[in-house]
Design an enzyme around this catalytic site. Structure first.
Site, PDB file in Angstrom:
ATOM      1  N   PRO A 104       0.795  -1.232   0.000  1.00  0.00           N
ATOM      2  CA  PRO A 104       0.000   0.000   0.000  1.00  0.00           C
ATOM      3  C   PRO A 104       0.830   1.286   0.000  1.00  0.00           C
ATOM      4  O   PRO A 104       1.837   1.371   0.709  1.00  0.00           O
ATOM      5  CB  PRO A 104      -0.808  -0.095   1.308  1.00  0.00           C
ATOM      6  N   ASN A 105       0.383   2.210  -0.794  1.00  0.00           N
ATOM      7  CA  ASN A 105       0.947   3.575  -0.887  1.00  0.00           C
ATOM      8  C   ASN A 105       2.268   3.659  -1.649  1.00  0.00           C
ATOM      9  O   ASN A 105       2.776   4.748  -1.865  1.00  0.00           O
ATOM     10  CB  ASN A 105       1.138   4.205   0.512  1.00  0.00           C
ATOM     11  N   ARG A 156       5.339  10.763  -2.425  1.00  0.00           N
ATOM     12  CA  ARG A 156       4.976  10.482  -1.034  1.00  0.00           C
ATOM     13  C   ARG A 156       6.175  10.760  -0.109  1.00  0.00           C
ATOM     14  O   ARG A 156       7.221  10.118  -0.242  1.00  0.00           O
ATOM     15  CB  ARG A 156       4.586   9.013  -0.946  1.00  0.00           C
ATOM     16  N   HIS A 214       3.831  -4.435   9.439  1.00  0.00           N
ATOM     17  CA  HIS A 214       3.842  -4.324  10.893  1.00  0.00           C
ATOM     18  C   HIS A 214       2.663  -5.015  11.570  1.00  0.00           C
ATOM     19  O   HIS A 214       2.651  -5.129  12.783  1.00  0.00           O
ATOM     20  CB  HIS A 214       3.910  -2.842  11.282  1.00  0.00           C
ATOM     21  N   ASP A 268       1.209 -15.161   6.697  1.00  0.00           N
ATOM     22  CA  ASP A 268       0.827 -16.558   6.441  1.00  0.00           C
ATOM     23  C   ASP A 268       0.996 -16.907   4.955  1.00  0.00           C
ATOM     24  O   ASP A 268       1.463 -17.985   4.610  1.00  0.00           O
ATOM     25  CB  ASP A 268      -0.628 -16.802   6.853  1.00  0.00           C
ATOM     26  N   SER A 319      13.037   3.017   3.959  1.00  0.00           N
ATOM     27  CA  SER A 319      13.484   3.798   5.117  1.00  0.00           C
ATOM     28  C   SER A 319      14.091   2.882   6.180  1.00  0.00           C
ATOM     29  O   SER A 319      13.978   1.657   6.098  1.00  0.00           O
ATOM     30  CB  SER A 319      12.296   4.560   5.715  1.00  0.00           C
ATOM     31  N   ARG A 364       7.086   0.531  13.809  1.00  0.00           N
ATOM     32  CA  ARG A 364       7.713   0.082  12.555  1.00  0.00           C
ATOM     33  C   ARG A 364       8.826  -0.940  12.791  1.00  0.00           C
ATOM     34  O   ARG A 364       9.349  -1.530  11.863  1.00  0.00           O
ATOM     35  CB  ARG A 364       8.272   1.267  11.772  1.00  0.00           C
TER      36      ARG A 364
HETATM   37  C1  DQA Z   1       8.183   1.203   4.253  1.00  0.00           C
HETATM   38  C2  DQA Z   1       8.182   1.428   5.767  1.00  0.00           C
HETATM   39  C3  DQA Z   1       6.809   1.210   6.349  1.00  0.00           C
HETATM   40  O1  DQA Z   1       6.844   1.416   7.758  1.00  0.00           O
HETATM   41  C4  DQA Z   1       5.827   2.181   5.742  1.00  0.00           C
HETATM   42  O2  DQA Z   1       4.524   1.941   6.247  1.00  0.00           O
HETATM   43  C5  DQA Z   1       5.846   2.159   4.242  1.00  0.00           C
HETATM   44  C6  DQA Z   1       7.130   2.048   3.553  1.00  0.00           C
HETATM   45  C7  DQA Z   1       9.567   1.536   3.630  1.00  0.00           C
HETATM   46  O3  DQA Z   1       9.755   1.175   2.482  1.00  0.00           O
HETATM   47  O4  DQA Z   1      10.401   2.177   4.271  1.00  0.00           O
HETATM   48  O5  DQA Z   1       4.828   2.335   3.602  1.00  0.00           O
HETATM   49  O6  DQA Z   1       7.947  -0.172   4.021  1.00  0.00           O
END
Ligand code: DQA
Length: 374
Positions: A10-11, A18, A82, A89, A104, A113
């Site tokens: 997601p995202n 972003r 997380h 699973d 990150s 995280r």
């Molecule tokens: C992420 C770290 C996650 O905590 C966060 O919710 C993301 C991106 C990363 O690539 O650093 O959406 O997976």
């Protein structure tokens, strides 16, 4: 050609727009366009999937479970990492290796995280968008050579990956990775050259060790190297004189530190030999503070420049465009310890990690000419 599936959660379709201060400015399309040719160069067909919903991701992973053409999965599960047991699973049901990637440094952000519900065979985090390329390289190395695990202590980072060449003719090479002792830099960085050495007939151990923030620091990080070296002759049946240490960057510094008591050849690529000067170095001062964590051991205990001379044949290799490890310090070591070899190579700090580079070619040729043959 084996297929590798890169899954983004997601995202991550919003990459580039972003929170660029955290996730950078590379878009998902740009990332995929970079990974495709990298895969081809490594003989991997890299394919992609991005989904914002847990169900879509679970279904895509389910399809991989029965697909013999997919050799491995790279997944950034984003926030689902997380808490999603369903995703965990689904991945646990795969027989293929799964590499979890985060752009990150999830271990140094909000507490939630730090937790992961993902059963990964390897985790890469905190290296920016480049983490995906490292993950593809890691899979390529894993798929090209079977490894066995050598444990030299009870803690998670006290291990090495052993690679046994068929009809082994050479001695043992111990690889010590760098990364300024930052915990996000791990042993996968020296895997490519470990595979290259195995191809040339060397038994290799690619070493992991505790880093600051993960149980390491002074002296634990260096103690780990010493423990591994004490145990390796019995485990491999190879005497210490036939064990070569090959370190890169901070790992090169560790190899030089060990040169004072280890009788075999030492190849230190782009090391920082004088830790007394690290506090005033723009790149090394931060990592040194984390390594020492308020402790101030006397210099002759840990700085290669101030220890006794190397026992075995030793080479310091410097890349001409290195902006991390100053040439002047490498020269000062070579001048102080007579008989130490010096090599100047084309390229930059990380060129030594690239098996096809001029830097690695020259450095490893030196090794071949040393007495590590059985
Ligand atoms: C992420 C770290 C996650 O905590 C966060 O919710 C993301 C991106 C990363 O690539 O650093 O959406 O997976």
């Amino acid at each position: 050609m084996s297929r590798v599936l890169v899954i983004n959660g997601p995202n991550l379709d919003q990459l580039g727009r972003r929170q660029p201060e955290i996730y950078g400015r590379t878009t998902l399309a740009e990332l995929e366009a970079e990974l495709k040719p990298l895969g081809e160069a490594l003989d991997l067909d890299v394919v992609f999937f991005q989904g914002n919903e847990e169900a879509a991701l679970v279904e895509r992973i389910g399809a991989v479970a029965g697909d013999p053409d997919v050799a491995g999965v790279v997944i950034n599960p984003a926030a689902l990492t997380h808490y999603s047991r369903a995703l965990g699973d689904a991945l646990a049901n795969l027989s293929q290796p799964v590499v979890e990637v985060h752009i990150s440094n999830v271990l140094e952000r909000e507490g939630f995280r730090r937790r992961s519900a993902i059963p990964a065979s390897y985790r890469i985090y905190g290296r920016g968008i480049e983490g995906y390329s490292w993950a593809i390289r890691h899979l390529a190395n894993r798929l090209s050579w079977k490894t066995e695990t050598f444990r030299y202590g009870p803690l998670p980072d006290q291990y090495g990956d052993l690679r046994l060449p068929p009809g082994q003719e050479q001695g043992l090479c111990v690889l010590i990775h760098g990364g300024l002792w930052l915990h996000q830099w791990t042993a996968d960085t020296t895997e490519g050259i470990a595979v290259d050495l195995a191809r040339r007939g060397f038994l290799t151990v690619n070493l992991e060790y505790r880093r600051p923030g993960m149980g390491g620091g002074w002296p634990e990080t260096f103690d780990d190297l010493r423990s591994a070296l004490v145990q390796l002759p019995a485990v491999t049946g190879i005497e210490p004189e036939r064990i070569a240490l090959i370190g890169h960057s901070a790992g090169g510094t560790m190899a030089l530190w060990a040169a004072a008591f280890h009788p075999g050849p030492v190849l230190a690529m782009a090391p920082f030999p004088d830790l007394a000067l690290a506090a005033s170095d723009p790149v090394w001062s931060g990592p040194m503070l984390r390594l020492l964590d308020g402790d101030h051991p006397s210099l002759d205990l840990y700085s290669p420049q101030h220890r006794s001379p190397p026992l075995g044949p030793t080479l310091l290799a410097a890349a001409q465009k290195d902006s991390v490890s100053p040439l002047s310090l490498i020269n000062a070591y070579v001048e102080k310890f007579e008989g130490t070899d010096f090599l100047s190579c084309e390229g930059e700090h990380n060129s030594f990690l690239e098996p096809s580079s001029n830097a690695w070619g020259l450095a490893s040729d030196w090794l071949k000419a040393r007495k590590v043959t059985l």
